[in-house]
Design an enzyme around this catalytic site. Structure first.
Site, mmCIF file in Angstrom:
data_model
loop_
_atom_site.group_PDB
_atom_site.id
_atom_site.type_symbol
_atom_site.label_atom_id
_atom_site.label_comp_id
_atom_site.label_asym_id
_atom_site.label_seq_id
_atom_site.Cartn_x
_atom_site.Cartn_y
_atom_site.Cartn_z
ATOM 1 N N CYS A 10 23.039 62.611 45.690
ATOM 2 C CA CYS A 10 23.642 63.659 46.530
ATOM 3 C C CYS A 10 25.149 63.458 46.503
ATOM 4 O O CYS A 10 25.675 62.825 45.574
ATOM 5 C CB CYS A 10 23.060 63.628 47.940
ATOM 6 S SG CYS A 10 23.318 62.098 48.849
ATOM 7 N N ASN A 13 25.799 59.909 49.311
ATOM 8 C CA ASN A 13 24.810 58.812 49.277
ATOM 9 C C ASN A 13 24.649 58.137 50.647
ATOM 10 O O ASN A 13 24.437 56.925 50.734
ATOM 11 C CB ASN A 13 25.154 57.780 48.190
ATOM 12 C CG ASN A 13 24.041 56.775 47.896
ATOM 13 O OD1 ASN A 13 24.314 55.629 47.586
ATOM 14 N ND2 ASN A 13 22.790 57.185 48.013
ATOM 15 N N CYS A 15 23.229 60.503 53.405
ATOM 16 C CA CYS A 15 22.284 61.354 54.147
ATOM 17 C C CYS A 15 21.003 61.632 53.350
ATOM 18 O O CYS A 15 19.936 61.101 53.667
ATOM 19 C CB CYS A 15 22.942 62.678 54.530
ATOM 20 S SG CYS A 15 24.353 62.503 55.651
ATOM 21 N N ARG A 16 21.103 62.472 52.315
ATOM 22 C CA ARG A 16 19.908 62.961 51.629
ATOM 23 C C ARG A 16 19.314 61.967 50.642
ATOM 24 O O ARG A 16 18.106 61.654 50.712
ATOM 25 C CB ARG A 16 20.230 64.279 50.895
ATOM 26 C CG ARG A 16 20.502 65.432 51.823
ATOM 27 C CD ARG A 16 21.146 66.596 51.091
ATOM 28 N NE ARG A 16 22.520 66.276 50.688
ATOM 29 C CZ ARG A 16 23.319 67.063 49.988
ATOM 30 N NH1 ARG A 16 22.853 68.226 49.562
ATOM 31 N NH2 ARG A 16 24.555 66.688 49.700
ATOM 32 N N SER A 17 20.140 61.479 49.697
ATOM 33 C CA SER A 17 19.543 60.629 48.638
ATOM 34 C C SER A 17 19.014 59.287 49.149
ATOM 35 O O SER A 17 17.978 58.824 48.641
ATOM 36 C CB SER A 17 20.492 60.459 47.441
ATOM 37 O OG SER A 17 21.688 59.833 47.797
ATOM 38 N N ASP A 122 22.893 70.099 52.591
ATOM 39 C CA ASP A 122 23.679 68.978 53.111
ATOM 40 C C ASP A 122 23.662 69.019 54.640
ATOM 41 O O ASP A 122 24.162 69.965 55.250
ATOM 42 C CB ASP A 122 25.111 69.126 52.586
ATOM 43 C CG ASP A 122 25.983 67.945 52.966
ATOM 44 O OD1 ASP A 122 25.559 67.135 53.816
ATOM 45 O OD2 ASP A 122 27.078 67.845 52.404
HETATM 46 P P1 4NP Z 1 24.929 63.501 51.575
HETATM 47 O O1 4NP Z 1 25.801 64.082 52.814
HETATM 48 O O2 4NP Z 1 25.560 64.038 50.316
HETATM 49 O O3 4NP Z 1 23.576 64.019 51.820
HETATM 50 O O4 4NP Z 1 25.046 61.979 51.693
HETATM 51 C C1 4NP Z 1 27.194 63.886 52.886
HETATM 52 C C2 4NP Z 1 27.694 62.728 53.416
HETATM 53 C C3 4NP Z 1 29.058 62.537 53.515
HETATM 54 C C4 4NP Z 1 29.908 63.541 53.079
HETATM 55 C C5 4NP Z 1 29.411 64.698 52.552
HETATM 56 C C6 4NP Z 1 28.041 64.882 52.452
HETATM 57 N N1 4NP Z 1 31.312 63.349 53.192
HETATM 58 O O5 4NP Z 1 32.050 64.305 52.897
HETATM 59 O O6 4NP Z 1 31.763 62.269 53.584
#
Ligand code: 4NP
Length: 154
Positions: A10, A13, A15-17, A122
């Site tokens: 994602c 790294n 939240c989702r992955s 997201d």
């Molecule tokens: P992820 O979510 O891609 O599912 O881990 C996010 C976590 C952090 C950020 C963006 C998306 N960020 O911009 O810090």
């Protein structure tokens, strides 16, 4: 049978992955599979998963608190058999990074697992309910994937 090496990707790294990694590892007990996750962005290298991802996993009996954020690197494209992007933006980033001989390993997660051209959204800027939605999508996709692992690995 050799383990199928699966990488979830994602943006951050956190939240989702990491959630996908924890769910697949949990479901795959007894199946030969190596699971990892990474982000296309580098803001959260070394970080724990987001507390909301840890919480939703824990509510379903899965512990992801030992996982740490990392950024995808060039070696990942050779090291994994299947590389699943959580959304089309991250798939496009992976496509731009991956050597031509490894492009076939890249897939949109819900397209490969459930046959739907949908992103896992997201949840970072939303509320906790978004994390439950993401958990459900990932659980459904990973459950379908588990049923196909033997065919994939043979
Ligand atoms: P992820 O979510 O891609 O599912 O881990 C996010 C976590 C952090 C950020 C963006 C998306 N960020 O911009 O810090």
């Amino acid at each position: 049978m050799k383990p199928v090496r699966i990488l979830f990707v994602c943006l951050g790294n956190i939240c989702r992955s990491p959630l996908a990694e924890g769910i697949l590892r949990h479901l795959s007990l007894g199946y030969p599979v190596d699971v990892d996750s990474a982000g296309t962005g580098g803001w959260h290298i070394g970080d724990l998963p987001d507390p909301r991802s840890i919480a939703v996993a824990r509510r379903h009996g899965i512990d992801i608190a030992g996982q740490r954020g990392r950024k995808i690197d060039a070696g990942d494209f050779a090291a994994f058999d299947l590389i699943f992007a959580m959304d089309r933006n991250n798939l496009a980033t992976l496509r731009a990074l991956a050597p031509p001989a490894t492009q076939h390993k890249l897939h949109l997660f819900l397209s490969y697992t459930l046959g739907v051209e949908r992103d896992v959204p997201d949840p970072y800027y939303g509320g906790p309910e978004g994390f439950q939605t993401v958990y459900s999508m990932l659980f459904e996709g990973c459950s379908s994937l588990i049923g196909r692992l033997e065919e994939i690995g043979s």
